[in-house]
Design a protein around this motif. Structure first.
Motif, PDB file in Angstrom:
ATOM      1  N   CYS A   1      37.916  52.314  28.621  1.00 48.87           N
ATOM      2  CA  CYS A   1      37.864  52.235  30.085  1.00 48.87           C
ATOM      3  C   CYS A   1      38.651  51.043  30.634  1.00 48.87           C
ATOM      4  O   CYS A   1      38.434  50.619  31.767  1.00 48.87           O
ATOM      5  CB  CYS A   1      36.408  52.135  30.546  1.00 48.87           C
ATOM      6  N   GLU A   2      39.569  50.504  29.835  1.00 52.14           N
ATOM      7  CA  GLU A   2      40.287  49.296  30.258  1.00 52.14           C
ATOM      8  C   GLU A   2      41.119  49.512  31.509  1.00 52.14           C
ATOM      9  O   GLU A   2      41.322  48.581  32.290  1.00 52.14           O
ATOM     10  CB  GLU A   2      41.159  48.745  29.130  1.00 52.14           C
ATOM     11  N   ASP A   3      41.588  50.737  31.745  1.00 48.27           N
ATOM     12  CA  ASP A   3      42.402  51.002  32.936  1.00 48.27           C
ATOM     13  C   ASP A   3      41.612  50.824  34.232  1.00 48.27           C
ATOM     14  O   ASP A   3      42.201  50.631  35.292  1.00 48.27           O
ATOM     15  CB  ASP A   3      42.991  52.413  32.896  1.00 48.27           C
ATOM     16  N   ASP A   4      40.295  50.887  34.148  1.00 48.19           N
ATOM     17  CA  ASP A   4      39.468  50.714  35.343  1.00 48.19           C
ATOM     18  C   ASP A   4      39.655  49.334  35.963  1.00 48.19           C
ATOM     19  O   ASP A   4      39.453  49.152  37.158  1.00 48.19           O
ATOM     20  CB  ASP A   4      37.992  50.933  35.021  1.00 48.19           C
ATOM     21  N   PHE A   5      40.071  48.363  35.164  1.00 50.43           N
ATOM     22  CA  PHE A   5      40.269  47.008  35.681  1.00 50.43           C
ATOM     23  C   PHE A   5      41.579  46.866  36.457  1.00 50.43           C
ATOM     24  O   PHE A   5      41.755  45.912  37.204  1.00 50.43           O
ATOM     25  CB  PHE A   5      40.228  45.977  34.549  1.00 50.43           C
ATOM     26  N   GLU A   6      42.505  47.798  36.267  1.00 48.24           N
ATOM     27  CA  GLU A   6      43.810  47.717  36.922  1.00 48.24           C
ATOM     28  C   GLU A   6      43.705  47.749  38.448  1.00 48.24           C
ATOM     29  O   GLU A   6      44.528  47.165  39.141  1.00 48.24           O
ATOM     30  CB  GLU A   6      44.726  48.841  36.432  1.00 48.24           C
ATOM     31  N   SER A   7      42.690  48.425  38.970  1.00 41.77           N
ATOM     32  CA  SER A   7      42.567  48.535  40.425  1.00 41.77           C
ATOM     33  C   SER A   7      41.727  47.416  41.036  1.00 41.77           C
ATOM     34  O   SER A   7      41.690  47.264  42.255  1.00 41.77           O
ATOM     35  CB  SER A   7      41.979  49.898  40.804  1.00 41.77           C
ATOM     36  N   LEU A   8      41.100  46.609  40.207  1.00 42.51           N
ATOM     37  CA  LEU A   8      40.276  45.521  40.715  1.00 42.51           C
ATOM     38  C   LEU A   8      41.148  44.473  41.408  1.00 42.51           C
ATOM     39  O   LEU A   8      42.101  43.967  40.814  1.00 42.51           O
ATOM     40  CB  LEU A   8      39.503  44.880  39.556  1.00 42.51           C
ATOM     41  N   PHE A   9      40.884  44.204  42.645  1.00 36.50           N
ATOM     42  CA  PHE A   9      41.625  43.263  43.488  1.00 36.50           C
ATOM     43  C   PHE A   9      43.061  43.695  43.766  1.00 36.50           C
ATOM     44  O   PHE A   9      43.874  42.899  44.219  1.00 36.50           O
ATOM     45  CB  PHE A   9      41.643  41.844  42.889  1.00 36.50           C
ATOM     46  N   ALA A  10      43.410  44.943  43.467  1.00 38.00           N
ATOM     47  CA  ALA A  10      44.790  45.400  43.643  1.00 38.00           C
ATOM     48  C   ALA A  10      45.095  45.831  45.074  1.00 38.00           C
ATOM     49  O   ALA A  10      46.247  45.782  45.498  1.00 38.00           O
ATOM     50  CB  ALA A  10      45.085  46.555  42.692  1.00 38.00           C
ATOM     51  N   ARG A  11      44.072  46.255  45.801  1.00 38.07           N
ATOM     52  CA  ARG A  11      44.291  46.733  47.153  1.00 38.07           C
ATOM     53  C   ARG A  11      44.672  45.565  48.064  1.00 38.07           C
ATOM     54  O   ARG A  11      43.992  44.547  48.111  1.00 38.07           O
ATOM     55  CB  ARG A  11      43.024  47.402  47.689  1.00 38.07           C
ATOM     56  N   LYS A  12      45.773  45.734  48.753  1.00 36.82           N
ATOM     57  CA  LYS A  12      46.256  44.679  49.647  1.00 36.82           C
ATOM     58  C   LYS A  12      45.403  44.635  50.905  1.00 36.82           C
ATOM     59  O   LYS A  12      45.063  45.667  51.472  1.00 36.82           O
ATOM     60  CB  LYS A  12      47.716  44.943  50.020  1.00 36.82           C
ATOM     61  N   GLY A  13      45.097  43.432  51.332  1.00 37.99           N
ATOM     62  CA  GLY A  13      44.363  43.257  52.584  1.00 37.99           C
ATOM     63  C   GLY A  13      45.338  43.072  53.732  1.00 37.99           C
ATOM     64  O   GLY A  13      46.313  42.334  53.614  1.00 37.99           O
ATOM     65  N   TYR A  14      45.129  43.788  54.791  1.00 36.15           N
ATOM     66  CA  TYR A  14      46.003  43.695  55.955  1.00 36.15           C
ATOM     67  C   TYR A  14      45.307  42.902  57.054  1.00 36.15           C
ATOM     68  O   TYR A  14      44.122  43.075  57.286  1.00 36.15           O
ATOM     69  CB  TYR A  14      46.354  45.088  56.476  1.00 36.15           C
ATOM     70  N   ALA A  15      46.089  42.059  57.726  1.00 39.85           N
ATOM     71  CA  ALA A  15      45.542  41.256  58.825  1.00 39.85           C
ATOM     72  C   ALA A  15      45.619  41.997  60.151  1.00 39.85           C
ATOM     73  O   ALA A  15      44.882  41.690  61.073  1.00 39.85           O
ATOM     74  CB  ALA A  15      46.287  39.929  58.924  1.00 39.85           C
TER      75      ALA A  15
END
Length: 97
Positions: A73-87
């Motif tokens: 399940c290592e690929d599950d970590f790839e999306s952690l904190f990956a989503r960009k936050g928009y101001a």
């Protein structure tokens, strides 16, 4: 209760997220028919840590990553904190240009 929690009652609490991760890890282990002893061996995480994680949800990040690798399940970590936050909405619009 943290200040943010009263404004966002629809969001999960950190404890709920932790319990969900623990539950899903245990399910994955059982789906693969791996015992706690085997998972400890495959992941190089102590049996005590595996048992504590399944019982309480407490585990180090390093151990969690090792467990994820052992369960495939290592690929599950790839999306952690990956989503960009928009101001602003303008940032969203400009990113598409």
């Amino acid at each position: 209760m943290p200040v943010w929690a009263s404004s966002f009652d629809f969001l999960k609490s950190p404890d709920e997220v932790n319990k969900g991760i623990t539950k899903r890890m245990r399910q994955r282990r059982k789906e693969k028919k791996i015992t706690q002893v085997q998972l400890a061996k495959y992941s190089d995480v102590s049996l005590g840590s595996i048992k504590r994680f399944e019982r309480t949800g407490e585990v180090s990040l390093t151990s969690l990553v090792k467990i994820a690798f052992a369960l495939g399940c290592e690929d599950d970590f790839e999306s952690l904190f990956a989503r960009k936050g928009y101001a602003s909405i303008e940032e969203v619009i400009n990113e598409g240009k």
